[in-house]
Design an enzyme around this catalytic site. Structure first.
Site, short mmCIF file in Angstrom:
data_model
loop_
_atom_site.label_atom_id
_atom_site.label_comp_id
_atom_site.label_asym_id
_atom_site.label_seq_id
_atom_site.Cartn_x
_atom_site.Cartn_y
_atom_site.Cartn_z
N LYS A 56 0.86 -1.19 0.00
CA LYS A 56 0.00 0.00 0.00
C LYS A 56 0.88 1.22 0.00
O LYS A 56 2.01 1.20 0.52
CB LYS A 56 -0.87 0.02 1.26
N ASP A 98 -6.94 4.07 -4.46
CA ASP A 98 -7.51 3.83 -3.13
C ASP A 98 -8.21 5.14 -2.75
O ASP A 98 -8.50 5.97 -3.62
CB ASP A 98 -6.40 3.45 -2.13
N1 GLU Z 1 -7.21 -0.03 -3.10
C1 GLU Z 1 -8.00 -1.18 -3.38
C2 GLU Z 1 -8.04 -2.11 -2.18
O1 GLU Z 1 -7.84 -1.70 -1.06
C3 GLU Z 1 -7.59 -1.87 -4.67
C4 GLU Z 1 -6.20 -2.38 -4.71
C5 GLU Z 1 -5.78 -2.86 -6.09
O2 GLU Z 1 -6.59 -2.93 -6.98
O3 GLU Z 1 -4.59 -3.18 -6.22
O4 GLU Z 1 -8.33 -3.26 -2.30
#
Ligand code: GLU
Length: 439
Positions: A129, A169
């Site tokens: 993240k 996100d």
């Molecule tokens: N940010 C989204 C999550 O928390 C998607 C992450 C992604 O697609 O890599 O799942």
């Protein structure tokens, strides 16, 4: 550009003491919330201490400073983060968040959740993240672009199509992903669309990606209602949050004939016993500077009232730490489906379980987004693009399978769906670590 790699917070903590630290909101630190869930599941399956120790620490934590020339000509320096929690199942995957509460603890927690989420969804990815501490609502489009490009330059050696793949996100979307793919191409001198997912369709995005997280919430809600014997036709739901996840979840649940009686965003919450016209609310938000404030499709209530209103299904799809030991006793929903990451604190888990409230946990309920991110990455790499129907069909199949696995484990280990989801993830990641070798 200052780059610094930090050591992991409390990475030596052991079973039992992970609920001790609080952040300045009075909540348990987010990474501690991850550890306490990990401990609970690890105990149930007698996970080896070695595997547990490996997963208690992120593999890599990068902190960068991002100087941005603002529209007024002055330079402002932002904090940027990227945490790679695990690459045991494959390259790390996870979004980039623009929000004021972004810090190392939060990004560590969110990165670990991505590892577990990808494992629950059976995707060939580890977890990561990233984030920038900023209020994106206060930045102009030019400032956002310069900040995003600077962040990409700072992280150019962290990201990679087979290494670490960001996505949207909270506070980011396809616009930011387009800048990332473009800046990355400027640096590498070739275009690598699969280095980031959640892109606009015209530059390698996937059909169905934007609605995917909300779609996954809808699919897992229906699956949970089926196994719990809740009748879809007479069911009511409240959805907290009306961003990318909440608005699509509300729309898709409404299409499934579930009556949405309450919705909210950061400016207001609306209640209507007869059911909210979700399409109208979405239209209103689009024409009202992206806020629900003033929407006349119901009466205004507080956020606290939304969470505790008398509904069958509650979908927290806004931010973390919304269902806590303070309000968990008052929750009336029979089923909670976590569209957001970490909306329930570890302390609240116990209260909800005692009350017999079922929770489809975040690492299962909101895995639809990363599932379609994976499909986007596959399409980018093969150069062959799928229709929306194909994407949705593959998504639904994968999410149903993930739900069934978690449900099966919850029965087998006589535990909550949250612990069962961690069990599912730990078994998969544990096996991968064993095969790769501990040396
Ligand atoms: N940010 C989204 C999550 O928390 C998607 C992450 C992604 O697609 O890599 O799942």
């Amino acid at each position: 550009m200052a780059t610094q790699t930090k050591s992991s917070p409390k990475n030596t903590k052991k079973t039992g003491d992970s609920a001790s630290q609080e952040n300045n909101n009075g909540h348990q630190k987010m990474f501690d919330a991850v550890l306490s869930r990990l401990d609970t599941a690890a105990k149930k399956i007698n996970l080896s201490d070695d595997i547990s120790a490996i997963l208690r620490t992120a593999q890599k934590q990068v902190l960068v400073s991002i100087p941005v020339t603002m529209d007024n000509g002055k330079v402002e320096v932002f904090e940027g983060y990227r945490v790679v929690h695990s690459t045991c199942l494959g390259p790390s995957k996870g979004g980039i968040r623009y929000a004021m509460d972004v810090d190392l603890d939060e990004v560590n927690a969110l990165a670990a959740w991505m590892s577990f989420k990808c494992a629950v969804a059976n995707l060939p990815y580890g977890g990561a993240k990233g984030g920038i501490k900023c209020d994106p609502r206060k930045l102009s489009s030019g400032e956002l672009e310069r900040m995003t490009r600077a962040y990409t330059r700072a992280m150019a050696d962290v990201f990679g199509v087979d290494k670490d793949i960001p996505a949207p996100d909270m506070g980011t979307g396809k616009k930011e992903m387009a800048w990332i793919v473009n800046e990355y191409a400027n640096i590498k001198r070739f275009t690598e669309p699969g280095v980031v997912t959640g892109k606009p369709l015209t530059i390698g995005g996937s059909q169905g990606r934007e609605a995917a997280t909300g779609r996954g919430v809808m699919i897992t809600t229906l699956e949970a209602m089926k196994v719990l014997g809740l009748n879809k036709k007479s069911a009511t739901a409240a959805v907290q949050g009306f961003g990318n996840v909440g608005s699509h979840a509300a729309r898709l649940l409404h299409e499934q004939k579930i009556k949405i009686v309450a919705i909210s965003d950061h400016t207001t919450a609306i209640y209507n016993e007869k059911g909210i016209d979700v399409a109208k609310a979405i239209q209103y938000v689009q024409n009202n500077g992206n806020t629900l404030k003033g929407f006349n499709g119901g009466t205004e209530i507080s956020n606290a009232e939304l969470l505790t209103c008398d509904v069958d299904v509650l979908v927290p799809a806004a931010i973390q730490n919304q269902i806590t030991e303070q309000n968990a006793h008052d929750i009336k929903a029979k089923l909670i489906v976590e569209g957001a990451n970490g909306p329930t604190t570890a302390e609240a888990d116990e209260i909800l379980s005692e009350k017999g409230i079922h929770v489809v946990p975040d690492i299962l309920a909101n895995a639809g987004g990363v599932t379609v991110s994976y499909f986007e990455w596959v399409q980018n790499r093969t150069g062959h693009y799928w229709s929306e129907e194909e994407v949705n069909a593959k998504h639904d199949k994968n999410m149903i399978l993930a739900f069934e696995n978690v449900w099966f484990n919850s029965k087998q280990f006589k535990t909550t769906m949250r612990t069962a989801a961690y069990i599912t993830a730990l078994k998969r990641i544990g096996k991968a670590i064993e095969y790769r070798g501990k040396y």
